[in-house]
Every structure is written in C-alpha cells, then in structure tokens.
Design a protein around this motif. Structure first.
Motif, PDB file in Angstrom:
ATOM      1  N   LYS A  81      -6.880  -5.713   0.911  1.00 22.21           N
ATOM      2  CA  LYS A  81      -6.019  -5.665  -0.279  1.00 22.21           C
ATOM      3  C   LYS A  81      -6.628  -4.814  -1.400  1.00 22.21           C
ATOM      4  O   LYS A  81      -5.913  -4.370  -2.292  1.00 22.21           O
ATOM      5  CB  LYS A  81      -5.704  -7.082  -0.773  1.00 22.21           C
ATOM      6  N   SER A  82      -7.960  -4.613  -1.345  1.00 24.29           N
ATOM      7  CA  SER A  82      -8.599  -3.860  -2.429  1.00 24.29           C
ATOM      8  C   SER A  82      -8.752  -2.368  -2.112  1.00 24.29           C
ATOM      9  O   SER A  82      -9.414  -1.648  -2.849  1.00 24.29           O
ATOM     10  CB  SER A  82      -9.963  -4.480  -2.722  1.00 24.29           C
ATOM     11  N   GLU A  84       2.182   1.571  -3.502  1.00 32.34           N
ATOM     12  CA  GLU A  84       1.126   2.037  -4.414  1.00 32.34           C
ATOM     13  C   GLU A  84       0.886   3.536  -4.233  1.00 32.34           C
ATOM     14  O   GLU A  84       0.779   4.290  -5.212  1.00 32.34           O
ATOM     15  CB  GLU A  84      -0.188   1.307  -4.115  1.00 32.34           C
ATOM     16  N   ILE A 137      -4.539  -0.273  -7.804  1.00 29.27           N
ATOM     17  CA  ILE A 137      -4.354  -1.338  -6.806  1.00 29.27           C
ATOM     18  C   ILE A 137      -3.649  -2.525  -7.454  1.00 29.27           C
ATOM     19  O   ILE A 137      -4.047  -2.967  -8.524  1.00 29.27           O
ATOM     20  CB  ILE A 137      -5.724  -1.813  -6.252  1.00 29.27           C
ATOM     21  N   GLU A 138      -2.625  -3.020  -6.786  1.00 26.03           N
ATOM     22  CA  GLU A 138      -1.943  -4.225  -7.298  1.00 26.03           C
ATOM     23  C   GLU A 138      -2.647  -5.472  -6.747  1.00 26.03           C
ATOM     24  O   GLU A 138      -3.119  -5.458  -5.606  1.00 26.03           O
ATOM     25  CB  GLU A 138      -0.497  -4.223  -6.822  1.00 26.03           C
ATOM     26  N   ASP A 139      -2.708  -6.509  -7.562  1.00 30.68           N
ATOM     27  CA  ASP A 139      -3.343  -7.737  -7.086  1.00 30.68           C
ATOM     28  C   ASP A 139      -2.334  -8.569  -6.302  1.00 30.68           C
ATOM     29  O   ASP A 139      -1.364  -9.082  -6.860  1.00 30.68           O
ATOM     30  CB  ASP A 139      -3.890  -8.540  -8.271  1.00 30.68           C
ATOM     31  N   VAL A 140      -2.553  -8.666  -4.994  1.00 32.31           N
ATOM     32  CA  VAL A 140      -1.625  -9.431  -4.153  1.00 32.31           C
ATOM     33  C   VAL A 140      -2.302 -10.674  -3.555  1.00 32.31           C
ATOM     34  O   VAL A 140      -1.817 -11.231  -2.578  1.00 32.31           O
ATOM     35  CB  VAL A 140      -1.036  -8.545  -3.023  1.00 32.31           C
ATOM     36  N   SER A 141      -3.422 -11.078  -4.167  1.00 29.36           N
ATOM     37  CA  SER A 141      -4.194 -12.217  -3.614  1.00 29.36           C
ATOM     38  C   SER A 141      -3.327 -13.449  -3.396  1.00 29.36           C
ATOM     39  O   SER A 141      -3.405 -14.093  -2.348  1.00 29.36           O
ATOM     40  CB  SER A 141      -5.319 -12.609  -4.572  1.00 29.36           C
ATOM     41  N   SER A 142      -2.493 -13.759  -4.407  1.00 28.63           N
ATOM     42  CA  SER A 142      -1.704 -14.989  -4.306  1.00 28.63           C
ATOM     43  C   SER A 142      -0.643 -14.905  -3.214  1.00 28.63           C
ATOM     44  O   SER A 142      -0.093 -15.921  -2.790  1.00 28.63           O
ATOM     45  CB  SER A 142      -1.039 -15.279  -5.647  1.00 28.63           C
ATOM     46  N   LYS A 186       0.836  -1.210   0.000  1.00 21.73           N
ATOM     47  CA  LYS A 186       0.000   0.000   0.000  1.00 21.73           C
ATOM     48  C   LYS A 186       0.868   1.257   0.000  1.00 21.73           C
ATOM     49  O   LYS A 186       0.549   2.251  -0.643  1.00 21.73           O
ATOM     50  CB  LYS A 186      -0.942  -0.001   1.220  1.00 21.73           C
ATOM     51  N   ASP A 244      -9.125 -10.008   2.225  1.00 19.85           N
ATOM     52  CA  ASP A 244      -9.865  -9.811   0.969  1.00 19.85           C
ATOM     53  C   ASP A 244     -10.301  -8.357   0.831  1.00 19.85           C
ATOM     54  O   ASP A 244     -10.249  -7.774  -0.251  1.00 19.85           O
ATOM     55  CB  ASP A 244     -11.109 -10.713   0.928  1.00 19.85           C
TER      56      ASP A 244
END
Lengths: 386, 70
Positions: A286-287, A252, A266-271, A249, A283
C-alpha cells in the motif's frame, strides 16, 4: 471434560505463547471441535450429484451465440425450470431470469445447509453469511443512491441467514429504519456507526466482521482439509485486497500523471485492507507507487496469473475486471484441485457453493450484457469459466 | 493360566471374525450413507449404489475363510 470456556482459555494461552511473527497472522481461534456429529459421506456425495447438474463449461460459448429469448428458454429447461415457472406470473424478460437465478441460488444454499450436519453445517453457515453482508450492503447502497425498490430487490440473493421476506420488508424503509432493524443483530454495532457519509468504511467493517467470524468457525486448522479451507478463505482476502490496491494504485498513477508531478502521492488505504490474507504483504504494497507496486507483485504467487494483463500494459488500458476474473478463476481452480484430493471433506461442499454462485454470476452477466447490446467478446472477458 | 493350542486357535478365529465384521460394518455405513445421498439426487443410481454398498461384505467373508483355515 473440557468445556468451551476452558478451551477458549487454553487457546488464548497458546496464542500468547506464540512469537509475534506467527500470532499476528492468526486471529483468535478455538480448536474446531464440539460441533456435533458430521455426515460428510452423505452430504458430500449428494452435493457432488448436485454439482453434476450445473452447466458445463462449453454451455457458456453457446449462450453467447444465442438470442435473449433462446437463453431464457434454455435456462427454463434446466434446473431453474421451477423458479422460472413460479416467477413468470410476476416478472417477464430479463427481470424474470434475474429473479429466478437469485432465487435458485438462495434455494441451493439453503439445501446445502439442510443436507449438512455438525461441523460442515457450521462451516457452511458461516461461509454463506457473505450473502447477508452483500444484501445489507446492496440495500443500503441502493437506498443512499435512490435506486428504485424493484431494482434493489432484483439484486438480492438470500443465500444466508436473512430471509427474503425480511429483506424485501427492509427495502420499503428508509436508511435509519433499516439500521434500527439490525440493532439486535451482530451487524448492529457496525451499522450504528453510519453517519451518512462513511458508507465505504461501514462496508469494510462488515467485510472484516465476516472474515473474523469465518476464521473463528474454521478454528485452528489441524486437519489437511481444514488447512485448505483456511487457505481458500485467506486467498479470497488476498484477491479482495489486491483488487482494491490495483484500483487505488491505478487511480494514483493517473492522478500523478495528470498533475505532472514528480512526486508520487500515496493514499492511505490501511483501514480498507482486510487482515489475515495468505501471501500479500499489504503493509508494504500500500505504501508503494504504481511501478514499484507492480515490481513487488512479481514476487507474489499471483503474478503468473495476472502478468499477461499487467506486463508492459499501457496504464489506461489495464483492465481491472480482467485481473479480478483471472484471480477468481485461480482461486476456484485451487479449490477444484483440492476437492479431488480431499474426497470426503468440507472442500467438495465449498466447491459446489462457489461453482453455483459462479454459474449464477456468469448467467447474470450474459443476460444483462445481451439485454444492453454488449459485444460478445466484452461479455466473455467478464465471465469466469472453469 | 495355561494357553493351549486349541484355545489360541479359537481366539485367533474370533479375532478374524470380529475384526473383519467391524471393518465391514464401518465401510458399509460410510458407503451406504454416500449411496443414499447420491440416490436422493439421481434415482437411477440405485443398482450401482446397491452393489457398492454390499461390496465391503467380502471383507467379512475373507475373515470367515481365514477362521475356517485356522
């Protein structure tokens, strides 16, 4: 008589019956029994006696005021004496201390494993696998960045199941040979997915694998001390996730500020998120953009711990190392509180392992910091003193 | 089957001795194991550990006293 297969079937049936809101937080677990007789009174008292021999909290400010030679002498007079004496033929100065600290940590972990039997032994063994994971990551990262072998060896702490002889042998090999060496191990399938560019993904997969195994060893936590152990591990996951999210964050927000864009990217950091944490809704977090993210953090139990660093702070000056140190201190304090409540349980054993690794970590920071001429205050900020 | 006063008294004495005997044994097992663990790391604790290990013996003495008083 119930056998393991039957227990697994029952456990899976119970999982199926749970509502989604509950079951998604609980990984596949077996009830924790059938692990032989345990020897808690003997093990816990012996480990408490070992805990007394660790450096007290007021030793660290004294170390900070000492020169490197004085620190070496002081450490050499303590529990690390034998390690320093034996390694002094091979190494000198900072390297000697570093190797002695690592060796002592490894020996302490192995000693805890020798002392414990049955249930605590199983739990400690699974918990100590974190050293194996760290060593594998260290070796691979070192090899990928062409770090000299002696520096990689220096960073290894053989506290888990992998022995120093095996690991030091790996350091002389190339990346493909290292991965091939693990082909028969539980880490093999994960390491095989390494294609030369996806090392961060492999690191995350190893972390997830470690926690899944650990949860399986903890089982469905029925007793109060098991629940505390379970909570400690899940809080540890929260801290890892939170540290990563803060880093992302902040990055970003700085990127967005530089590009002067009004839209928040926003970068996808789910994995990269480790599942089954305790109190963080990753969940949702991260968004969010940086400001909303900080607002959402206020509602978590961790805000009181980190608010002093994040509240009204200039984005560029936010010290993530400070945040991580505060969170780690918070988790360790919780363990200490619980170790007084659950006197004859897994908690005092866990407490010793994390206090010992914290001591080693603190001493390494002091030694390394002093050797490169870091300011005392800067070193102090990075220490976790309890 | 007929219960006599003497028979019930004898049974009560037996329960008092057996119960406290088991309680002492269990407590000494736990304290003894813990004491040995502490002594392995610090030999100077031998005196204290010995006292703590035999302390639960008092439970069976209480049982004996109760059995005599019945």
């Amino acid at each position: 008589m119930l056998n393991t297969q039957k227990i697994r079937e029952i456990s899976e049936y119970v999982q199926d019956q749970l509502p989604d809101s509950v079951s998604k937080h609980i990984p596949s677990r077996l009830p924790a029994f059938g692990k032989g007789s345990s020897n808690y009174p003997y093990a816990v008292t012996r480990i408490r006696a070992m805990r007394v021999k660790l450096f007290p909290r007021d030793a660290y400010p004294r170390f900070l005021n000492m020169s490197l030679d004085e620190i070496t002498r002081k450490i050499g007079e303590s529990e690390y004496k034998q390690d320093i004496d034996e390694l002094s033929r091979e190494y000198t100065g900072v390297n000697l201390i570093e190797h002695a600290l690592n060796r002592n940590m490894a020996e302490s972990s192995q000693k805890v494993l020798r002392i414990t039997e049955g249930e605590p032994h199983e739990l400690v063994r699974e918990y100590l696998r974190v050293f194996d994971i760290d060593d594998i990551k260290t070796i691979l990262r070192g090899k990928l960045h062409n770090i000299p072998e002696d520096q990689i060896l220096q960073a290894l702490v053989t506290g888990g199941a992998l022995r120093y002889t095996f690991l030091s042998g790996l350091v002389t090999k190339n990346v493909d040979e290292i991965i091939a060496s693990f082909s028969d191990s539980p880490y093999g399938p994960i390491l095989k997915r390494f294609d030369g560019t996806n090392f961060p993904e492999i690191e995350n997969e190893l972390d997830k694998f470690y926690y899944e195994n650990l949860f399986e060893a903890i089982g469905l936590p029925s007793s109060a001390d098991r629940k505390q152990f379970d909570q400690f591990v899940r809080r540890e996951i929260d801290i890892k996730n939170l540290s990563l999210l803060l880093r992302v964050k902040k990055y970003e927000a700085l990127e967005n500020a530089e590009s002067e864009g009004t839209q928040c990217i926003i970068e996808d950091v789910s994995s990269m998120m480790i599942p089954h944490g305790l109190a963080l809704d990753t969940d949702k977090l991260k968004s969010l953009c940086y400001d909303d993210f900080i607002e959402a953090l206020r509602l978590t139990p961790y805000w009181d711990v980190i608010s002093a660093v994040l509240e009204n702070a200039d984005l560029k000056s936010v010290s993530l190392t400070d945040v991580e140190a505060r969170l780690t201190r918070f988790n360790l304090t919780k363990v200490t509180e619980n170790s007084r409540r659950f006197l004859i349980s897994i908690i005092p054993i866990l407490e010793f392992i994390i206090y010992k690794s914290n001591e080693v970590r603190n001493l390494r920071i002091i030694i390394r910091g002093k050797s490169v001429g870091m300011d005392n205050e800067l070193i102090k900020d990075r220490l976790v003193i309890l | 089957m007929e219960f006599t006063t003497e028979g019930l008294a004898a049974l009560s004495k037996a329960i008092a001795i057996v119960g406290t005997g088991f309680a002492s044994a269990w407590a000494e097992k736990v304290i003894g194991a813990a004491a040995v663990g502490a002594m392995v790391e610090n030999e100077s604790l031998f005196g204290k550990a010995l006292v703590l290990t035999v302390l639960p013996e008092t439970i069976v003495i209480f049982g004996l006293v109760v059995a005599i008083l019945i």
